[in-house]
Design a protein around this motif. Sequence first.
Motif, PDB file in Angstrom:
ATOM      1  N   MET A  44      35.100  37.914  48.557  1.00  0.00           N
ATOM      2  CA  MET A  44      36.333  37.821  49.349  1.00  0.00           C
ATOM      3  C   MET A  44      36.683  36.400  49.804  1.00  0.00           C
ATOM      4  N   PRO A  45      35.729  35.574  50.247  1.00  0.00           N
ATOM      5  CA  PRO A  45      36.101  34.201  50.610  1.00  0.00           C
ATOM      6  C   PRO A  45      36.732  33.425  49.451  1.00  0.00           C
ATOM      7  N   ALA A  46      36.178  33.571  48.245  1.00  0.00           N
ATOM      8  CA  ALA A  46      36.724  32.884  47.077  1.00  0.00           C
ATOM      9  C   ALA A  46      38.117  33.410  46.736  1.00  0.00           C
ATOM     10  N   ILE A  47      38.310  34.730  46.847  1.00  0.00           N
ATOM     11  CA  ILE A  47      39.622  35.327  46.585  1.00  0.00           C
ATOM     12  C   ILE A  47      40.647  34.802  47.580  1.00  0.00           C
ATOM     13  N   GLN A  48      40.259  34.699  48.834  1.00  0.00           N
ATOM     14  CA  GLN A  48      41.179  34.216  49.866  1.00  0.00           C
ATOM     15  C   GLN A  48      41.620  32.784  49.590  1.00  0.00           C
ATOM     16  N   ARG A  49      40.669  31.931  49.222  1.00  0.00           N
ATOM     17  CA  ARG A  49      40.996  30.532  48.931  1.00  0.00           C
ATOM     18  C   ARG A  49      41.908  30.410  47.710  1.00  0.00           C
ATOM     19  N   ASP A  50      41.617  31.180  46.683  1.00  0.00           N
ATOM     20  CA  ASP A  50      42.336  31.035  45.413  1.00  0.00           C
ATOM     21  C   ASP A  50      43.742  31.614  45.469  1.00  0.00           C
ATOM     22  N   LEU A  58      43.720  39.795  53.647  1.00  0.00           N
ATOM     23  CA  LEU A  58      42.523  39.888  52.825  1.00  0.00           C
ATOM     24  C   LEU A  58      41.846  41.247  52.953  1.00  0.00           C
ATOM     25  N   SER A  59      41.894  41.838  54.134  1.00  0.00           N
ATOM     26  CA  SER A  59      41.247  43.132  54.333  1.00  0.00           C
ATOM     27  C   SER A  59      41.835  44.210  53.438  1.00  0.00           C
ATOM     28  N   TRP A  60      43.073  43.996  52.956  1.00  0.00           N
ATOM     29  CA  TRP A  60      43.700  45.006  52.114  1.00  0.00           C
ATOM     30  C   TRP A  60      43.122  45.039  50.714  1.00  0.00           C
ATOM     31  N   THR A  61      42.353  44.026  50.328  1.00  0.00           N
ATOM     32  CA  THR A  61      41.649  44.126  49.050  1.00  0.00           C
ATOM     33  C   THR A  61      40.599  45.232  49.096  1.00  0.00           C
ATOM     34  N   ALA A 105      43.213  39.680  36.407  1.00  0.00           N
ATOM     35  CA  ALA A 105      44.270  38.758  36.001  1.00  0.00           C
ATOM     36  C   ALA A 105      45.242  38.439  37.136  1.00  0.00           C
ATOM     37  N   ALA A 106      44.962  38.928  38.345  1.00  0.00           N
ATOM     38  CA  ALA A 106      45.887  38.763  39.474  1.00  0.00           C
ATOM     39  C   ALA A 106      46.130  37.287  39.778  1.00  0.00           C
ATOM     40  N   THR A 107      47.395  36.972  40.026  1.00  0.00           N
ATOM     41  CA  THR A 107      47.778  35.599  40.361  1.00  0.00           C
ATOM     42  C   THR A 107      48.326  35.487  41.782  1.00  0.00           C
ATOM     43  N   GLY A 108      48.366  36.595  42.512  1.00  0.00           N
ATOM     44  CA  GLY A 108      48.865  36.559  43.878  1.00  0.00           C
ATOM     45  C   GLY A 108      48.351  37.753  44.662  1.00  0.00           C
ATOM     46  N   PRO A 109      48.482  37.710  45.986  1.00  0.00           N
ATOM     47  CA  PRO A 109      47.974  38.800  46.824  1.00  0.00           C
ATOM     48  C   PRO A 109      48.556  40.161  46.483  1.00  0.00           C
ATOM     49  N   GLY A 110      49.882  40.221  46.283  1.00  0.00           N
ATOM     50  CA  GLY A 110      50.510  41.507  46.013  1.00  0.00           C
ATOM     51  C   GLY A 110      49.984  42.153  44.750  1.00  0.00           C
ATOM     52  N   MET A 111      49.807  41.355  43.709  1.00  0.00           N
ATOM     53  CA  MET A 111      49.307  41.888  42.434  1.00  0.00           C
ATOM     54  C   MET A 111      47.889  42.416  42.580  1.00  0.00           C
ATOM     55  N   LEU A 112      47.043  41.708  43.325  1.00  0.00           N
ATOM     56  CA  LEU A 112      45.662  42.146  43.497  1.00  0.00           C
ATOM     57  C   LEU A 112      45.591  43.427  44.332  1.00  0.00           C
ATOM     58  N   ILE A 113      46.376  43.492  45.409  1.00  0.00           N
ATOM     59  CA  ILE A 113      46.354  44.694  46.258  1.00  0.00           C
ATOM     60  C   ILE A 113      46.833  45.906  45.476  1.00  0.00           C
ATOM     61  N   ALA A 114      47.895  45.737  44.671  1.00  0.00           N
ATOM     62  CA  ALA A 114      48.380  46.849  43.850  1.00  0.00           C
ATOM     63  C   ALA A 114      47.310  47.294  42.857  1.00  0.00           C
ATOM     64  N   ALA A 115      46.611  46.327  42.254  1.00  0.00           N
ATOM     65  CA  ALA A 115      45.558  46.659  41.298  1.00  0.00           C
ATOM     66  C   ALA A 115      44.403  47.369  41.978  1.00  0.00           C
ATOM     67  N   ARG A 116      44.072  46.951  43.184  1.00  0.00           N
ATOM     68  CA  ARG A 116      42.979  47.600  43.914  1.00  0.00           C
ATOM     69  C   ARG A 116      43.355  49.036  44.280  1.00  0.00           C
ATOM     70  N   PHE A 117      44.623  49.264  44.611  1.00  0.00           N
ATOM     71  CA  PHE A 117      45.067  50.631  44.887  1.00  0.00           C
ATOM     72  C   PHE A 117      44.910  51.494  43.628  1.00  0.00           C
ATOM     73  N   ALA A 172      28.842  31.535  39.286  1.00  0.00           N
ATOM     74  CA  ALA A 172      28.644  31.050  37.918  1.00  0.00           C
ATOM     75  C   ALA A 172      29.943  30.994  37.117  1.00  0.00           C
ATOM     76  N   LEU A 173      30.853  31.944  37.333  1.00  0.00           N
ATOM     77  CA  LEU A 173      32.103  31.992  36.573  1.00  0.00           C
ATOM     78  C   LEU A 173      33.291  31.854  37.526  1.00  0.00           C
ATOM     79  N   SER A 174      33.768  32.970  38.047  1.00  0.00           N
ATOM     80  CA  SER A 174      34.819  32.970  39.066  1.00  0.00           C
ATOM     81  C   SER A 174      34.937  34.388  39.590  1.00  0.00           C
ATOM     82  N   TRP A 175      35.702  34.570  40.675  1.00  0.00           N
ATOM     83  CA  TRP A 175      35.850  35.903  41.241  1.00  0.00           C
ATOM     84  C   TRP A 175      36.536  36.862  40.280  1.00  0.00           C
ATOM     85  N   HIS A 176      37.324  36.325  39.333  1.00  0.00           N
ATOM     86  CA  HIS A 176      38.008  37.192  38.371  1.00  0.00           C
ATOM     87  C   HIS A 176      37.023  38.079  37.611  1.00  0.00           C
TER      88      HIS A 176
END
Length: 492
Positions: A44-50, A58-61, A105-117, A172-176
């Motif tokens: 989550m910290p890496a996701i928040q920064r990126d 962030l809690s909505w992830t 592949a999320a590039t923004g908060p909205g896309m990631l939250i929708a994907a998590r749902f 080692a790679l990234s949060w993706h």
Amino acid sequence: MSHTTLSFRPTRTGTARSRWLALTVLSATMLMTILDGSIVTVAMPAIQRDLGFSPAGLSWTVNAYLIAFGGLLLLAGRLGDLIGRKAMFLAGNAVFTAASLLAGAATGPGMLIAARFLQGVGSAMASAVVLGILVTLFTEAGERAKAIGIFSFTGAAGASIGQVLGGVLTDALSWHWIFFINLPIGLATIALAVRVLPGERGAGLAAGADVIGAVLVTGGLMLGIYTVVKIEQYGWLAAHTLGLGAVSLALLAAFVARQATAKTPLMPLRIFRSRNVSGANLVQMLTLSAMFAFQIIVALYMQKVLGYGALDTGLAMLPAAVAIGGVSLFVSARLNTRFGERAVLLTGLALLLGAMGWLTRVPVNADYVTDLLPVMLLIAGGGLVLPALTTLGMSGARADDAGLASGLFNTTQQIGMAIGVAVLSTLAASRTDELLSAGSDEASALTGGYHLAFGVAAALLVAAFAVALLVLRHSGQGAAAQDTAPAEPAVR
């Protein structure tokens, strides 16, 4: 509604090899689901920064996943009974895998939250029917006990592996890649499931196509879980909590009333006539609410009070994961077969109660070997509790209700964890604030807050023990016969 449908009746047509391959598929799905829940918290910290999340956003992830997952389990389980559990399982895995690709592949908060749902939707669809499939595959008591032990081990392993793997992949790679890792697992699971899971013809939507009931229960559960996860932000007595909580309860009450009168109910209330189904779900809710104290608060205690780093904390909790996994994999099935699930469950709850009681006395300057290691070993009781509860929770369900019973069991699991988060974390924080105001130093105040949480967890386990003792019955033929209405086939 006619009860002569034979499509869900357990069979032994599959070979032993195919049944165990099927168990591998079911366990892999649960591993992926549980892994996904714990792996995200580390990144989550890496996701928040990126992605530029706000702290509240962030809690909505996590929340978006929990709301979809917990809110849809009951509906998905019943739909599995109606359209076929294999079809629901495959569809759920497909949705989860596709959503994982979208999340990675999320590039923004909205896309990631929708994907998590969407991940939560897929997880609910697949997870809700897993136990229903398992109990129809393994009909012999010894085999079923062993299969449930392996399945429970997978759950314990997933929670432990997730925290470690999340850190490794993120660094080692990234949060993706915490999401991309689901792609090969999901695709392999789907391919194997098509071959090894038993093909089933459900009862048909006409046997329980209660659209109004579906809307009521899904809305009530989603709103209820949302209300619970936001308690820490708003407080117990805030208008937000009380208002939404009342609406959630009203929706669920309307759903129950609807099921009592509907011609084709989504959730036939007969399922609650089984003492084992009702009792096991209540025991599970109480137990998992209590175990939040170990899963999260012990880790907070080690990091914030004892000064452990993330790696040190993971290594310190490793004996607990090994103990739970070892007991569920190698011991629980034999004990359940020899002594009965109820006796094993009571023993496991007693061990967990000992662990929580021990934690109420941990000092500010704890020694790991003398103050914490005994707790890690007593937590092995979880390896007895989970398989026994699973067997008891499914033992009283009719064959054509197995998916519903599975979805119900998973729903109470999610509700229990959500309640644990809300209750124990809020009480610990309140107690800590009181001690700080009274002049205690930070370490002592934090420890005092955690002591309260551990004490409340112990009380929840006492309640779980009482329910198990007074309500549950051994799941053998005699008890099951008492639990099931005459002339109605039950899952054995």
